[in-house]
Scaffold this motif. Sequence first.
Motif, PDB file in Angstrom:
ATOM      1  N   LEU A 170       0.363  -1.257  -0.060  1.00 44.51           N
ATOM      2  CA  LEU A 170      -0.150  -0.174  -0.053  1.00 44.51           C
ATOM      3  C   LEU A 170       0.623   1.550   0.317  1.00 44.51           C
ATOM      4  O   LEU A 170       0.619   2.270  -1.022  1.00 44.51           O
ATOM      5  CB  LEU A 170      -0.612   0.171   1.262  1.00 44.51           C
ATOM      6  N   GLY A 171       1.859   1.370   0.686  1.00 45.79           N
ATOM      7  CA  GLY A 171       3.037   2.188   0.886  1.00 45.79           C
ATOM      8  C   GLY A 171       3.395   3.080  -0.644  1.00 45.79           C
ATOM      9  O   GLY A 171       3.237   3.651  -1.299  1.00 45.79           O
ATOM     10  N   TRP A 172       4.011   1.756  -1.000  1.00 41.73           N
ATOM     11  CA  TRP A 172       4.290   2.007  -2.792  1.00 41.73           C
ATOM     12  C   TRP A 172       3.995   2.399  -3.236  1.00 41.73           C
ATOM     13  O   TRP A 172       3.707   3.192  -4.022  1.00 41.73           O
ATOM     14  CB  TRP A 172       5.190   1.079  -3.173  1.00 41.73           C
ATOM     15  N   GLY A 173       2.526   1.843  -3.285  1.00 34.22           N
ATOM     16  CA  GLY A 173       0.940   2.101  -4.576  1.00 34.22           C
ATOM     17  C   GLY A 173       0.510   3.576  -3.986  1.00 34.22           C
ATOM     18  O   GLY A 173       0.524   4.511  -5.374  1.00 34.22           O
ATOM     19  N   LEU A 174       0.540   3.923  -2.752  1.00 36.53           N
ATOM     20  CA  LEU A 174       0.439   5.085  -2.551  1.00 36.53           C
ATOM     21  C   LEU A 174       1.352   5.963  -3.045  1.00 36.53           C
ATOM     22  O   LEU A 174       0.868   7.227  -3.480  1.00 36.53           O
ATOM     23  CB  LEU A 174       0.269   5.283  -1.311  1.00 36.53           C
ATOM     24  N   LEU A 175       2.721   6.003  -3.125  1.00 40.84           N
ATOM     25  CA  LEU A 175       4.028   6.838  -3.397  1.00 40.84           C
ATOM     26  C   LEU A 175       4.066   7.126  -4.873  1.00 40.84           C
ATOM     27  O   LEU A 175       3.702   7.958  -5.614  1.00 40.84           O
ATOM     28  CB  LEU A 175       4.951   6.194  -3.012  1.00 40.84           C
ATOM     29  N   GLY A 176       3.481   5.895  -5.760  1.00 37.03           N
ATOM     30  CA  GLY A 176       3.248   5.731  -6.880  1.00 37.03           C
ATOM     31  C   GLY A 176       2.027   6.918  -7.463  1.00 37.03           C
ATOM     32  O   GLY A 176       1.946   7.585  -8.439  1.00 37.03           O
ATOM     33  N   VAL A 177       0.462   6.673  -6.386  1.00 34.82           N
ATOM     34  CA  VAL A 177      -0.821   7.308  -6.794  1.00 34.82           C
ATOM     35  C   VAL A 177       0.015   9.349  -6.337  1.00 34.82           C
ATOM     36  O   VAL A 177      -0.318   9.900  -7.654  1.00 34.82           O
ATOM     37  CB  VAL A 177      -1.483   6.797  -6.116  1.00 34.82           C
ATOM     38  N   VAL A 178       0.826   9.488  -5.784  1.00 29.28           N
ATOM     39  CA  VAL A 178       0.701  10.983  -5.042  1.00 29.28           C
ATOM     40  C   VAL A 178       2.165  11.496  -6.256  1.00 29.28           C
ATOM     41  O   VAL A 178       1.674  13.070  -6.835  1.00 29.28           O
ATOM     42  CB  VAL A 178       1.826  10.529  -3.967  1.00 29.28           C
ATOM     43  N   ALA A 179       3.090  10.503  -6.991  1.00 29.08           N
ATOM     44  CA  ALA A 179       3.544  11.054  -8.172  1.00 29.08           C
ATOM     45  C   ALA A 179       2.761  11.018  -9.231  1.00 29.08           C
ATOM     46  O   ALA A 179       3.182  12.165  -9.974  1.00 29.08           O
ATOM     47  CB  ALA A 179       4.885   9.416  -8.283  1.00 29.08           C
ATOM     48  N   PHE A 180       1.750  10.515  -9.362  1.00 30.28           N
ATOM     49  CA  PHE A 180       1.143  10.679 -10.764  1.00 30.28           C
ATOM     50  C   PHE A 180       0.044  11.803 -10.451  1.00 30.28           C
ATOM     51  O   PHE A 180      -0.558  12.564 -11.704  1.00 30.28           O
ATOM     52  CB  PHE A 180       0.036   9.454 -10.507  1.00 30.28           C
ATOM     53  N   SER A 181      -0.531  12.277  -9.049  1.00 29.92           N
ATOM     54  CA  SER A 181      -1.257  13.226  -9.156  1.00 29.92           C
ATOM     55  C   SER A 181      -0.737  14.695  -9.470  1.00 29.92           C
ATOM     56  O   SER A 181      -1.714  15.495  -9.908  1.00 29.92           O
ATOM     57  CB  SER A 181      -1.641  13.285  -7.819  1.00 29.92           C
ATOM     58  N   PHE A 182       0.484  14.948  -9.447  1.00 29.26           N
ATOM     59  CA  PHE A 182       1.083  15.816 -10.302  1.00 29.26           C
ATOM     60  C   PHE A 182       0.921  16.427 -11.273  1.00 29.26           C
ATOM     61  O   PHE A 182       1.259  17.108 -12.155  1.00 29.26           O
ATOM     62  CB  PHE A 182       2.614  16.222  -9.743  1.00 29.26           C
ATOM     63  N   THR A 183       0.698  15.364 -12.030  1.00 30.34           N
ATOM     64  CA  THR A 183       0.762  14.985 -13.733  1.00 30.34           C
ATOM     65  C   THR A 183      -0.293  16.343 -14.668  1.00 30.34           C
ATOM     66  O   THR A 183      -0.182  17.216 -15.008  1.00 30.34           O
ATOM     67  CB  THR A 183      -0.050  14.060 -14.562  1.00 30.34           C
ATOM     68  N   LEU A 190       7.183  -9.754 -18.244  1.00 30.64           N
ATOM     69  CA  LEU A 190       7.930  -9.207 -18.505  1.00 30.64           C
ATOM     70  C   LEU A 190       8.922  -8.409 -17.566  1.00 30.64           C
ATOM     71  O   LEU A 190       9.961  -7.921 -16.955  1.00 30.64           O
ATOM     72  CB  LEU A 190       8.267  -7.889 -19.666  1.00 30.64           C
ATOM     73  N   GLY A 191       8.147  -8.707 -15.555  1.00 31.00           N
ATOM     74  CA  GLY A 191       8.181  -7.674 -14.811  1.00 31.00           C
ATOM     75  C   GLY A 191       7.346  -6.021 -15.511  1.00 31.00           C
ATOM     76  O   GLY A 191       7.338  -5.671 -16.049  1.00 31.00           O
ATOM     77  N   SER A 192       6.796  -5.489 -13.801  1.00 28.05           N
ATOM     78  CA  SER A 192       6.230  -4.573 -13.893  1.00 28.05           C
ATOM     79  C   SER A 192       7.231  -2.933 -14.732  1.00 28.05           C
ATOM     80  O   SER A 192       6.809  -3.071 -15.726  1.00 28.05           O
ATOM     81  CB  SER A 192       6.666  -3.442 -12.293  1.00 28.05           C
ATOM     82  N   TRP A 193       8.580  -3.041 -13.574  1.00 27.68           N
ATOM     83  CA  TRP A 193       8.978  -1.462 -14.313  1.00 27.68           C
ATOM     84  C   TRP A 193       9.463  -1.800 -15.390  1.00 27.68           C
ATOM     85  O   TRP A 193       9.591  -1.355 -16.694  1.00 27.68           O
ATOM     86  CB  TRP A 193      10.284  -1.510 -13.474  1.00 27.68           C
ATOM     87  N   PHE A 246       6.204   4.803 -12.010  1.00 28.58           N
ATOM     88  CA  PHE A 246       5.772   3.799 -12.460  1.00 28.58           C
ATOM     89  C   PHE A 246       6.019   2.700 -11.885  1.00 28.58           C
ATOM     90  O   PHE A 246       5.888   1.689 -11.183  1.00 28.58           O
ATOM     91  CB  PHE A 246       5.989   3.431 -14.107  1.00 28.58           C
ATOM     92  N   PHE A 247       7.368   2.714 -12.093  1.00 22.98           N
ATOM     93  CA  PHE A 247       8.598   1.881 -10.363  1.00 22.98           C
ATOM     94  C   PHE A 247       7.445   2.228  -9.122  1.00 22.98           C
ATOM     95  O   PHE A 247       7.730   0.785  -9.307  1.00 22.98           O
ATOM     96  CB  PHE A 247       9.863   2.700 -10.288  1.00 22.98           C
ATOM     97  N   ALA A 248       7.088   2.569  -8.349  1.00 23.63           N
ATOM     98  CA  ALA A 248       6.309   2.652  -7.690  1.00 23.63           C
ATOM     99  C   ALA A 248       5.289   2.210  -7.451  1.00 23.63           C
ATOM    100  O   ALA A 248       4.751   1.261  -6.729  1.00 23.63           O
ATOM    101  CB  ALA A 248       6.460   4.572  -6.521  1.00 23.63           C
ATOM    102  N   TRP A 249       4.399   2.120  -8.562  1.00 23.57           N
ATOM    103  CA  TRP A 249       3.002   1.956  -8.844  1.00 23.57           C
ATOM    104  C   TRP A 249       3.246   0.762  -8.607  1.00 23.57           C
ATOM    105  O   TRP A 249       2.075  -0.262  -8.050  1.00 23.57           O
ATOM    106  CB  TRP A 249       2.329   2.659  -9.847  1.00 23.57           C
ATOM    107  N   TYR A 250       4.253   0.251  -9.882  1.00 26.59           N
ATOM    108  CA  TYR A 250       4.073  -1.587 -10.313  1.00 26.59           C
ATOM    109  C   TYR A 250       4.991  -2.287  -9.191  1.00 26.59           C
ATOM    110  O   TYR A 250       4.530  -3.598  -9.047  1.00 26.59           O
ATOM    111  CB  TYR A 250       4.857  -1.345 -11.121  1.00 26.59           C
ATOM    112  N   ARG A 251       6.243  -1.364  -8.154  1.00 21.05           N
ATOM    113  CA  ARG A 251       6.311  -1.968  -7.420  1.00 21.05           C
ATOM    114  C   ARG A 251       5.575  -2.110  -5.925  1.00 21.05           C
ATOM    115  O   ARG A 251       5.608  -3.743  -5.365  1.00 21.05           O
ATOM    116  CB  ARG A 251       7.439  -1.530  -6.864  1.00 21.05           C
ATOM    117  N   GLY A 252       4.186  -1.743  -5.916  1.00 26.39           N
ATOM    118  CA  GLY A 252       2.698  -1.785  -4.719  1.00 26.39           C
ATOM    119  C   GLY A 252       2.284  -3.081  -5.461  1.00 26.39           C
ATOM    120  O   GLY A 252       2.053  -4.097  -4.758  1.00 26.39           O
ATOM    121  N   LEU A 253       1.752  -3.079  -7.083  1.00 23.13           N
ATOM    122  CA  LEU A 253       0.777  -4.043  -7.261  1.00 23.13           C
ATOM    123  C   LEU A 253       1.794  -5.391  -7.066  1.00 23.13           C
ATOM    124  O   LEU A 253       1.123  -6.554  -7.230  1.00 23.13           O
ATOM    125  CB  LEU A 253       0.980  -3.942  -9.180  1.00 23.13           C
ATOM    126  N   ALA A 254       3.227  -5.507  -7.322  1.00 24.65           N
ATOM    127  CA  ALA A 254       3.724  -6.695  -7.142  1.00 24.65           C
ATOM    128  C   ALA A 254       3.971  -7.238  -5.595  1.00 24.65           C
ATOM    129  O   ALA A 254       3.361  -8.227  -6.042  1.00 24.65           O
ATOM    130  CB  ALA A 254       5.086  -6.286  -7.846  1.00 24.65           C
TER     131      ALA A 254
END
Length: 293
Positions: free
Chosen positions: A9-22, A177-180, A229-237
């Motif tokens: 959840l922490g990695w996933g939330l970090l990815g979402v926060v990163a995307f929220s500034f887009t 292939l892997g996430s990232w 995507f690194f944080a988001w896909y790591r959270g999903l993994a």
Amino acid sequence: MLSPARAGLGWGLLGVVAFSFTVPFTRVAVAGLSPLFIGSGRAVVAAVLAAAALVLTGQARPTGAQWARLAVVAGGVVAGFPLLTSYALTTASAAHSAVVIALLPAATAVMAVLRGKERPPSLFWGTAVAGAVAALAFASLSGGGFGPPRWSDVLLFGAVAAAAVGYAEGGLLARELGSWQTVSWALVLSSPVMIALAVGSAVARPPSGTATQWAAFAYLAVVSMFLGFFAWYRGLAIGPMARVSQVQLVQPVLGIGWAALLLHEQVTWATVLGGVAVILCAAVAVRVRLDRR
């Protein structure tokens, strides 16, 4: 040490926060840079980083069939979403755009259902349609009265569709292939086209933004297009994937908040109510699909 569930959840939330500034940073960048240059140039910068990461880690190349699927991912998240949102945000506000893009979680769930040949209950389809209707109604009414959606809204709906296809196919391909690695290969695959578009845009309209606009572009290229995507896909993994994926529902809320805080945009009650309606429909659609599975 965090438990695996909390780490996911922490990695996933970090990815979402990163995307929220887009969305707000794209709004900043298009004030001085060409939308075509922003949409393509950010992909070129990210592709250079992706190629370096793939070479340094010695990743095996995808197979023939996987290249075709990577083209789908690239068309959705490397080309489609960035280019369409860049053009839309030349006229639409960041808060308004965040409401329309709030449809993305439900749209991604629909594409995953279609791609995975699932058979969810009628409630899933009902809430997915309700979310689309809510977003369309918001787009139609936001101009001060009921009318057809503006051209920027058409572009935003197209961006949602493109991203949903790219996320769904990318999620399936990441299992192989892997996430990232998936997003990195998609960036490399699309780089010749993105380079041609960026160069053509720069020749037609030499980029001359302010320091702030270039900083926003740098964020879009390095974080939104690559590191996020690194944080988001790591959270999903790490998972559980079903639980972590729902964190994406907070992204439009953050986007609206950043628009008000950073861009000083006025957030009206129509924007708040529209966002709540779309987010609730997306949350129910995703939850129904997860319960079904």
